[in-house]
Design an enzyme around this catalytic site. Structure first.
Site, PDB file in Angstrom:
ATOM      1  N   HIS C 157     -43.039  -0.061 -60.283  1.00 46.31           N
ATOM      2  CA  HIS C 157     -42.105  -0.941 -59.569  1.00 46.31           C
ATOM      3  C   HIS C 157     -42.710  -2.338 -59.378  1.00 46.31           C
ATOM      4  CE1 HIS C 157     -39.973   2.792 -58.328  1.00 46.31           C
ATOM      5  NE2 HIS C 157     -41.196   3.267 -58.260  1.00 46.31           N
ATOM      6  N   SER C 278     -45.005 -27.626 -73.477  1.00 50.08           N
ATOM      7  CA  SER C 278     -43.681 -28.126 -73.151  1.00 50.08           C
ATOM      8  C   SER C 278     -43.600 -29.582 -73.564  1.00 50.08           C
ATOM      9  CB  SER C 278     -43.445 -27.993 -71.646  1.00 50.08           C
ATOM     10  OG  SER C 278     -42.489 -28.929 -71.205  1.00 50.08           O
ATOM     11  N   LYS C 284     -48.110 -27.025 -69.268  1.00 46.51           N
ATOM     12  CA  LYS C 284     -47.633 -25.698 -69.654  1.00 46.51           C
ATOM     13  C   LYS C 284     -48.376 -25.078 -70.839  1.00 46.51           C
ATOM     14  CE  LYS C 284     -44.674 -23.871 -68.033  1.00 46.51           C
ATOM     15  NZ  LYS C 284     -43.246 -23.874 -68.194  1.00 46.51           N
ATOM     16  N   GLU C 291     -42.337 -13.887 -75.681  1.00 52.08           N
ATOM     17  CA  GLU C 291     -40.934 -14.048 -75.308  1.00 52.08           C
ATOM     18  C   GLU C 291     -40.022 -13.834 -76.516  1.00 52.08           C
ATOM     19  OE1 GLU C 291     -40.507 -17.445 -72.170  1.00 52.08           O
ATOM     20  OE2 GLU C 291     -42.269 -17.887 -73.384  1.00 52.08           O
TER      21      GLU C 291
END
Lengths: 459, 459, 459, 459
Positions: C157, C278, C284, C291
């Site tokens: 969880h 980025s 970044k 992803e």
């Protein structure tokens, strides 16, 4: 075969196993109230067409009221051998008022009847869901108001991006659910076309005025082609898509908060009321509710693809395959109805740890864009400014520092354009209000959005 | 790393394999014209915000025009090493006008940039598709007009049901595509909200008036929350649903016509232009076009479920997963654009064998409902009348007869209510006009629907 | 119509638009090498059946070799007007060896031809993918070996659960991909049945020995029913499911590492080679590769549902809908082939920050189960022990402490069963080896699993 | 909070609405027998590990037997407040044998417990389904035997193709379901790995010998990584894929028979037992059962995509999302179990109208391939022969003739190669046996396949 509405031409009886397999009463009993409503309206139209006498109508309506009362009281006996909700209601009506009950089926087929029930169901529930979404939006707006001054890191690619107001985060979700609410109103609109009067598929031999039934049932329009009307399930696909997107948004919210509530992020206090523990690990406080939201996304997506698969390649007009439309429709509807009040209460009770967030915001590189813009505003092409700041970040990382540790000297080693006023740009709590555009995370803009949302919700 | 728009903080270079894997230029080059359009609008807004001088703006716009010309002429060199369409355009602009090109990226991120491009693409194509659907609807209406007097069997469960006008069948499909057209207009509306000005996710540090860009790009609204705006793909899901339903309808049409064009049904002449033969069976004339429509339903459903899966559980805000949104979006769009003109021409050229249909309609039991209604109108409860007619059908089947072989004596053996005038009810060509309801297969009703459709299409 | 393989019975020519629409050469050209291979095998069998003379066979094979060389060299001209790969190859062969080329089509239909090509493609690629998966497994095992002593928090969880060895985490993924590898071998096995010789659907009028072609093409079995064989795509569904599960596992791995690489978790060093920055935020470092893996899960799920939708309700035997099977099949295959080497190199280069993890493990409540077991082993029922430890955790949280801050006094206030030796149980680094079961996170067990994996991989 | 298995650390109570929302007892009660079985096995292993005394074990087992008896008798009271099946069983056991019941949870978590139950469920049901499929295969084989001499048209693209034996059609479906049966055995194999002993995710602190429980529960293997074991649902995806393909085949069968049973095809007699009529059209005999099979394909596809969506991007290890795995798993399983006996009985009772089929076969162009092969065998290149026959077909169609009307003169006008013996090739009843290949529709081949099938089924 006498007891079947259609038994006349058959020699052998259906097997019991098949009758149970084909019976839809197990799920379409959820249509009981809509079917009764429809019966009342249809009987009234039959009366206006002089097919039922006033006395007959009165007897029928009073009988249907009794049936409705039994359904509401949970006393109605749904019987599998009556196959579906329509035959169950008719059977019970027959028990109450005798063979006259059979006359209500004049000028109607189960094809247009079930399509009408399902549309009534969809319309009513779409509107109910939209109402619940409005409640959820209110919870987001209230949290936004409460958190308008708090600042948090925003993320792209799960990497810290820029400082934003916590209110901005809440209003992002408000925006998603605002679209959802609209979508459910559109879904209700899509369902709001009455097929009743299409008969089996060709129309009806009786001079029934469909506007009468439509008015009584509150339908905004009447279907224009009976062949299409009995097999059209577009409205159900639209509804299922609306539920799928609703859960897509709930799942994104869930994902954010599940991650934020990890020990490592530690920036959200989950309400005990919506968490569970572990039967083996005594320290656990698990965001079960959110995980269920996320998991149920699979379920409602499955329901959507089910219906799309069912209607693929179906020849005109009605085919029994369409009986399966209700399984997913009812399930997605119930999932939406169940999730929304829980989500609303959860949003009300969740708490961001704003102090912790303030500290986190200050210890990072969240103002890197501001720093690059500082240089850009002083004439450096943005692409170059971006490289300069990138180099500063790299230096920091190598030395174990963050922007909080930077001195003017450090900065000027990278560019002589840096002056004392740069520290204003490095302060993450000042970053949000530097944003100048509509819809941005600047306080002014957020207050405007909160205001607009409240105005819209109060209408 | 210097050539990357974001290379500053990196030490090791990306591997070539990874760059190729992550590069989207292979598909997002389809956004070229939208990206250029956006660049022009954004530069104009930067100028109004005094970030670009008039000369700079002029130079940029003239450079972008050259780029646009190259794209249109197919001479633009898309380079994988420039990753995506945005960097490709910027690189080329830089080659043409020098480093000034970099300034156009001021106050913008690829996050809001790509979202804006994709919305422009979706809006324009949704409108184009709606236009093609209108053309298809016209073809159906024209066929309906041509076939208003012909009669055919209708089907439920693939079993002959009632006689309907061939025009009614055509208008049933017209009705489906009418809804589709509306849905694409709604999809265009959903896409018509501008994210540009949201920056990476927090908004922009420059005083850019988003209304300026929105006006230039024809957007009807401006996104209200920058965090939501860069990661919202609801509009794409709506578009993909519209395509899925469009193909659901094409697949139903395909199924009907494939079955009708079998030797056994034999009631449709397929246009040679849209059929193929077999490389082995010389007699074959296969309805390939229709089968492709039906098969592509799987493809567009897959594209819808892809996007819904992609956005499930995505944390805020932008994540690279969203780059995959375009694959399915572009494919579904292209499938719709390719299928519609072919479907339209097919509909125009297909022919029902109306003589054969008339014969078929007469040799069956298609007027069984009329017969039952005959009895019902003479006072027999409908449920009983239904049983009587069922028994007649059974008798016929056992004796190898159809309604065409029935004498009054035969009928009266089943019920004394049958009189001479029953033969009028047994005549299938008279059955359609017996229908009394709006939207039915009666000639009067169909003509009204054709009229309404033409009126709407001529608007 | 002369140029079509099937033109004899047609009067009107296909429209160019339709031909382009129906042409599959745009994608089935990927089958070129398999089609040539099949042609060689089929010609050989025709020769053995005395349908081709030795000279004819020689001429054909030599011609096909030329074609193959052209394909490999990228010089083959695929023409849309030749519709598909089979006609393209035949046309080119005709150009090279004259009308004799037409004889190779004796005793074969495009129905069994394409099914054979697609099975060859699937079999070969399934085996190739299995090979790549083995490489990925090796990378996980190597990391497990390297990290066998490091300890990290595990999660359920997304909440800290129990201390585990980092090696255990790596081996969990190894286990998933082990199943995947097996699944691709099964998929190859499913594809390894030869339909060639089924003709259009009824079998072939020539005495061709199918074992000859099967042997030449390496098929393990021959299809037993020609009607089924030309329309069976089960093997493709199995392959697509294998890809879907492969990406499910990649997406889980991606999710874990994306979260671990956030600043807040900060426990994984991503290789620069597989990250991007980025264009606007210079700080970044985005886990783009991961992803993309996660996003592509949607794509491959979509491909699976596409095919399942396509085959739903398809009448026997071949229908053109099946042409669409290749789109998703090829795409999922290519996604797997592209992702695996990248994933493998990524796994090799990623680094856990083991020191940081050790610190984190010590500052929490990860040994809560051990503590409860401590009490249980001293006679307290586990359910009660669980409550006692829960109360300790609550006390800690209220006082801002962790287990690391507990004194014996603190503990004994909750239960007198606690003695000095409890601190051994509170030490998270000792927790893993307290596990006694096969497959657990104890060092002994992990070493056994690593050993077994290496042994299996070395076979 | 005392009554919860995990309440120790919580201050506020869960809301009733949330508890009901999160409770799985509504569906996981179907696991009752498996959970009890597991409890017995686990208790036995605890005894062998000296955690339970012989007396304790005896008491527990005898208590569990009582619980099992209550479940079987339908007397067990499932309580929502006990959340799930595990706590319901434990609660009841506690009522029967007192707090000792709590000891059975030693060395176990609900994470490994539920995974074990679901695997037991899947394994048992996969085997049961495989058994039902074997029954269905027998029905197909029996029909094939009965219809080995009858001839029918086969179809591709729903157009008549070549004459085949009716037995060949039945055996095509037999072949599909043969693969299905194998797939369910593989699915059972996939489920046959025991996670019990994995604890929450790290393994167990007690020296439990997992082989003991595995043997008692009949598991063929033990999971090798506890972290993976508690969150692996691959086996469920495999099972759901097997069900999806099973229904794909049922839907194809349904489609064929629905079309064959239309008036226009008219070549199948549907068993009355599996058809229904219409409440409005007395003549209807609808193939409802088949349509339901076809429609349920959507449902089981939806269940598959649901689970794939649920597991996408789930971080390790157990997450509550996984609770949703059971909804679709149970539903697909029940759909398979319900459909198969009905399908089997349907196949047994359906009848082809073989006389009608013989007539149809003779009146068409079904032997066109044979005719082309006739020419090819006499030296004409097949491609040319194909064109000649195409021209003959066209001539026939223009003159309203079929091959049955052809004279030698007609034929020789197209090619002088035609001689008297051509009429043998034109006879459709002789066409099947002209096929020479393994798996073809020749009687010899079909008998071989029937023989092989019976042999396999009798094993």
């Amino acid at each position: 075969m006498k007891n079947k509405a259609w038994g006349g031409r058959f020699k052998a009886a259906q097997t019991k196993a098949f009758l149970e397999y084909g019976a839809s009463i197990g799920f379409d009993k959820k249509l009981a109230e809509y079917d009764i409503m429809q019966n009342v309206a249809h009987a009234t139209a039959l009366h206006k067409a002089r097919i039922l006498t006033p006395t007959e109508l009165k007897k029928i309506v009073s009988g249907l009221k009794k049936v409705a009362a039994e359904v509401r009281a949970g006393k109605f006996k749904f019987r599998t051998e009556d196959e579906d909700i329509h035959m169950n209601i008719e059977r019970r009506l027959t028990e109450i008022i005798g063979p006259l009950a059979g006359k209500v089926h004049t000028g109607r087929s189960r094809n247009d009847q079930v399509a009408t029930d399902v549309r009534l169901y969809t319309r009513e529930n779409a509107i109910a869901i939209a109402g619940f979404i409005a409640g959820l939006r209110r919870a987001f707006v209230a949290q936004a108001e409460k958190n308008v001054d708090a600042v948090m890191p925003s993320y792209t690619h799960m990497q810290q991006a820029q400082p934003i107001r916590v209110a901005h985060w809440f209003m992002a979700y408000h925006e998603m659910f605002r679209r959802d609410e609209e979508r459910f109103h559109l879904a209700a609109h899509g369902a709001n076309v009455m097929p009743l009067g299409s008969g089996a598929l060709a129309g009806v031999n009786y001079p029934i005025d469909r506007r009468v039934t439509a008015n009584l049932l509150g339908f905004g329009a009447i279907s224009a082609n009976s062949l299409d009307a009995v097999s059209d399930r577009d409205f159900a696909v639209e509804f299922l898509t609306a539920v799928a997107l609703l859960f897509a948004h709930l799942s994104r919210f869930a994902e954010d908060v599940i991650i934020y509530s990890s020990s490592e992020f530690g920036c959200v206090d989950l309400p005990d009321e919506y968490c569970t523990g572990s039967s083996i690990m005594p320290q656990k406080k698990n965001p079960d509710l959110l995980e269920l939201f996320r998991g149920k996304t699979g379920r409602v997506n499955g329901n959507l693809i089910s219906l799309l698969t069912i209607i693929k390649g179906l020849p005109l007009a009605y085919n029994k395959d369409l009986q399966e439309d209700k399984i997913g429709l009812f399930d997605s509807c119930e999932q939406a109805l169940a999730a929304l009040p829980l989500a609303t209460d959860f949003v009300k009770k969740m708490k961001f740890r704003t102090k912790l967030l303030e500290g986190r915001v200050k210890n990072g590189f969240l103002t890197a864009v501001d720093l690059a813009d500082y240089l850009a505003l002083r004439g450096m092409p943005f692409r170059e400014a971006h490289h300069v700041v990138g180099a500063i970040v790299r230096e920091c990382e190598e030395k174990g520092m963050t922007f909080a540790d930077m001195t003017l000297k450090h900065l000027q080693a990278h560019s002589p354009l840096f002056k004392k006023d740069v520290f204003d740009y490095l302060d993450p709590t000042k970053s949000p209000d530097r944003k100048k555009t509509f819809g941005s995370t600047a306080k002014k803009e957020i207050l405007e959005q909160i205001h607009a949302a409240k105005h819209e919700l109060d209408k």
